[in-house]
Scaffold this motif. Structure first.
Motif, mmCIF file in Angstrom:
data_model
loop_
_atom_site.group_PDB
_atom_site.id
_atom_site.type_symbol
_atom_site.label_atom_id
_atom_site.label_comp_id
_atom_site.label_asym_id
_atom_site.label_seq_id
_atom_site.Cartn_x
_atom_site.Cartn_y
_atom_site.Cartn_z
ATOM 1 N N PHE A 18 0.817 -1.210 0.000
ATOM 2 C CA PHE A 18 0.000 0.000 0.000
ATOM 3 C C PHE A 18 0.851 1.260 0.000
ATOM 4 C CE2 PHE A 18 -3.444 -2.866 1.193
ATOM 5 C CZ PHE A 18 -4.407 -2.393 0.329
ATOM 6 N N ILE A 39 -8.131 7.432 -1.694
ATOM 7 C CA ILE A 39 -8.863 6.170 -1.899
ATOM 8 C C ILE A 39 -7.962 4.976 -1.567
ATOM 9 C CG2 ILE A 39 -9.901 4.668 -3.653
ATOM 10 C CD1 ILE A 39 -10.926 7.280 -5.001
ATOM 11 N N VAL A 40 -6.709 5.026 -2.052
ATOM 12 C CA VAL A 40 -5.777 3.934 -1.738
ATOM 13 C C VAL A 40 -5.595 3.829 -0.220
ATOM 14 C CG1 VAL A 40 -3.405 3.102 -1.960
ATOM 15 C CG2 VAL A 40 -4.571 4.052 -3.944
ATOM 16 N N ILE A 64 -8.593 2.114 1.380
ATOM 17 C CA ILE A 64 -8.553 0.658 1.159
ATOM 18 C C ILE A 64 -7.499 0.036 2.072
ATOM 19 C CG2 ILE A 64 -8.106 -1.154 -0.534
ATOM 20 C CD1 ILE A 64 -9.079 0.826 -2.697
ATOM 21 N N GLU A 65 -6.377 0.728 2.206
ATOM 22 C CA GLU A 65 -5.298 0.241 3.069
ATOM 23 C C GLU A 65 -5.795 0.037 4.505
ATOM 24 O OE1 GLU A 65 -2.219 3.130 3.729
ATOM 25 O OE2 GLU A 65 -0.773 1.591 4.319
ATOM 26 N N VAL A 101 -8.825 -0.452 5.614
ATOM 27 C CA VAL A 101 -9.769 -1.566 5.712
ATOM 28 C C VAL A 101 -9.021 -2.903 5.653
ATOM 29 C CG1 VAL A 101 -11.684 -2.740 4.568
ATOM 30 C CG2 VAL A 101 -11.677 -0.241 4.745
ATOM 31 N N VAL A 102 -8.126 -3.027 4.654
ATOM 32 C CA VAL A 102 -7.441 -4.310 4.454
ATOM 33 C C VAL A 102 -6.542 -4.637 5.644
ATOM 34 C CG1 VAL A 102 -5.728 -5.513 3.064
ATOM 35 C CG2 VAL A 102 -7.542 -4.219 1.944
#
Lengths: 298, 264
Positions: A222, A282-283, A286-287, A289-290
């Motif tokens: 990420f 956005i990245v 996502i980072e 959450v993941v």
């Protein structure tokens, strides 16, 4: 939202500095005009004029904001070619140009990320590849992209490939590198003890990769993706500059500079910056959450 | 591999030597190591750092390869023994995967070794109970204390039913109170499973409290200076450490360590 106040402070400071620079940079032109007309201008007149020139050296923030509003909302909703009137995006709107740039960016980013990860897998598992490939990857990034981009566009156009793909290739060229470097580091992140543990189970290299190296590399992935997606956007815009591309934020920048439309240039610049910031955010989301799901809070 | 007394030899080293090639030239990590470990023994390797105790354990686990002598585990060369799942290995740090739950971590070796889903679940439940962690399977490692994480890593080493448990300073990073408790639990576990345990430590009380056999080692080159058969009973409450017998064995270990240092 404790983070809002510091951000607003910085934005405010930038705007104040920007206005100051606008007056300072555009004043000369105002004085020249006044001298030519044979009139004396006072300070307040200079300020008023410098903030409202049609082709200023540096447009004022409100001029750029007005241009942004004009070339997005007004153009699409009220314009003759806007989406409301025609059902398709106007080729004069920044939304249309932003979309052209974004689609090439995303394709190039996907290409670059895939390539970076594949090369990293090869480098981590093969000493020969580590020794032979890494210097080339580093050398590739020392060549100025501005020198390569026109050649890529021209060569690909000569074999009939135009439009999205050439730009995406340039975007991929810039974005594979941070992913490659980050993932080589990420795949090598497991320490000797964790690797030894899998050896005690007589685990295969493929097992070690899927069970240990890949999950360990996710935080690195990420971090690389954030750099990579911004680099992909830069690559796409650079790819839009040469050879008279007709669409995209890069084309907007170029046509602005042809006709001395500094306000248009700055509006396109700001649109590009906003796009880049949005992609990185956005990245980052996502980072979170993941990594949260993986029990590794960043 | 039966000898006259009927005991089974599990690990046998004859004249084992191991040299590391380092930047400063060769380093003799182990020299002329000869040792026999019988089934069901609890063997501690003790010595100052650099004496090769960890290297010896790693050689038994086929993580290092000796240059001289012969080393067999269950009558096989160490890598063959590893492939036949002869041992479970516990490292100094728990090394649990943060992205897996405790149950997920314990079943990692089972997945790699191809156990069925149902059997994995059954084994995970059984070994978690064995290390007193039932009910913690769904927790993530960061939700557990250091001592509990180390117990989970022991459960992971027990999950595939290896006869030998190799432990490399497993409690070295824990505080003394937790360490005492885990030592006591380890003895219970050993009694319940009748495994052969190889245990590296640099704590004299820990070695004496746990072991049926104490291997005293000394550095440069790493070699065995004394092998002490413990006379303590198998049933050992914590306060056995104040008994005269315990102190006598501890004294002999200390003497052995001192003798090793006389060569310096």
């Amino acid at each position: 939202m404790r983070s809002v106040l510091p951000i607003l402070t910085v934005v405010l400071a930038i705007i104040v500095l920007w206005y100051g620079a606008t007056v300072a940079l555009n004043a000369q032109w105002t004085r020249d005009q006044a001298a030519r007309a044979g009139v004396e201008v006072g300070f307040s007149e200079i300020v008023r004029d410098t903030l409202a020139q049609t082709r200023p050296k540096l447009p004022a923030p409100h001029q750029v904001a007005a241009e942004l509003y004009q070339s997005t909302w007004v153009e699409e909703v009220f314009g003759r070619r806007g989406i409301v009137a025609t059902g398709t995006l106007s080729n004069r709107s920044l939304i249309y140009h932003g979309w052209v740039t974004l689609s090439a960016t995303m394709l190039g980013f996907a290409f670059g990320t895939g390539l970076g990860i594949l090369l990293a897998i090869g480098i981590v598992h093969s000493r020969a590849m580590d020794m032979s490939f890494m210097p080339w990857a580093i050398a590739s990034q020392t060549v100025p992209i501005l020198a390569i981009a026109p050649m890529v566009i021209v060569v690909l156009a000569s074999i009939g490939i135009k439009g999205l793909i050439p730009k995406a290739i340039i975007a991929a060229y810039l974005s594979f590198f941070p992913v490659l470097v980050g993932m080589v580091k990420g795949f090598r992140a497991p320490d000797a003890m964790q690797l030894d543990l899998l050896r005690t189970y007589s685990a295969s290299r493929a097992r070690t990769f899927w069970q240990l190296r890949l999950p360990s590399s996710v935080p690195y992935l990420f971090a690389s993706l954030k750099v990579g997606i911004a680099a992909a956007l830069v690559g796409t815009i650079v790819g839009e500059l040469p050879a008279g591309a007709s669409a995209g934020l890069g084309a907007r920048l170029l046509s602005g500079s042809y006709y001395g439309q500094t306000i248009q240039i700055w509006a396109a610049l700001l649109a590009a910056a906003t796009l880049a910031a949005g992609l990185v955010v956005i990245v980052g989301a996502i980072e979170r959450v993941v990594l949260g799901r993986m029990g590794m809070r960043s | 591999m039966k000898d006259l007394s009927g005991a089974q030899t599990v690990i046998e080293a004859k004249g084992v030597g191991l040299v590391f090639e380092t930047g400063d030239g060769p380093l003799q990590a182990l020299k002329d190591i000869s040792l026999t470990i019988e089934r069901g023994e609890f063997v501690s390797f003790i010595g100052p750092s650099g004496c090769g105790k960890t290297t010896l354990l790693r050689a038994i686990a086929a993580l290092e390869y000796p240059n001289e002598g012969t080393l067999t585990v269950n009558g096989m060369p160490p890598d063959k023994a590893r492939q036949s799942r002869a041992y479970g290995y516990v490292f100094q740090a728990a090394g649990l995967y943060p992205w897996r739950t405790i149950a997920g971590n314990v079943q990692l070796p089972l997945e790699i070794m191809g156990f069925s889903r149902a059997e994995r679940a059954e084994r995970v439940a059984r070994v978690l109970k064995l290390v007193d962690l039932d009910g913690f399977g769904k927790k993530f490692p960061w939700q557990l204390s250091g001592g509990m994480q180390q117990r989970a890593s022991i459960a992971r080493a027990l999950a595939f039913d290896a006869d030998i448990l190799l432990m490399d300073e497993p409690f070295g990073a824990l505080d003394e109170i937790v360490r005492d408790r885990l030592n006591e639990e380890l003895l219970k576990l050993w009694a319940a499973t009748s495994k052969t345990i190889g245990f590296v430590t640099h704590s004299i009380p820990e070695a004496v409290y746990l072991s049926t056999k104490i291997v005293v080692m000394s550095p440069r080159p790493g070699r065995i200076t004394d092998v002490i058969e413990s006379t303590l009973p198998r049933e050992r409450p914590l306060d056995i450490r104040d008994s005269a017998e315990f102190l006598e064995i501890a004294h002999r270990v200390r003497e052995g360590l001192r003798a090793g240092h006389a060569y310096d």
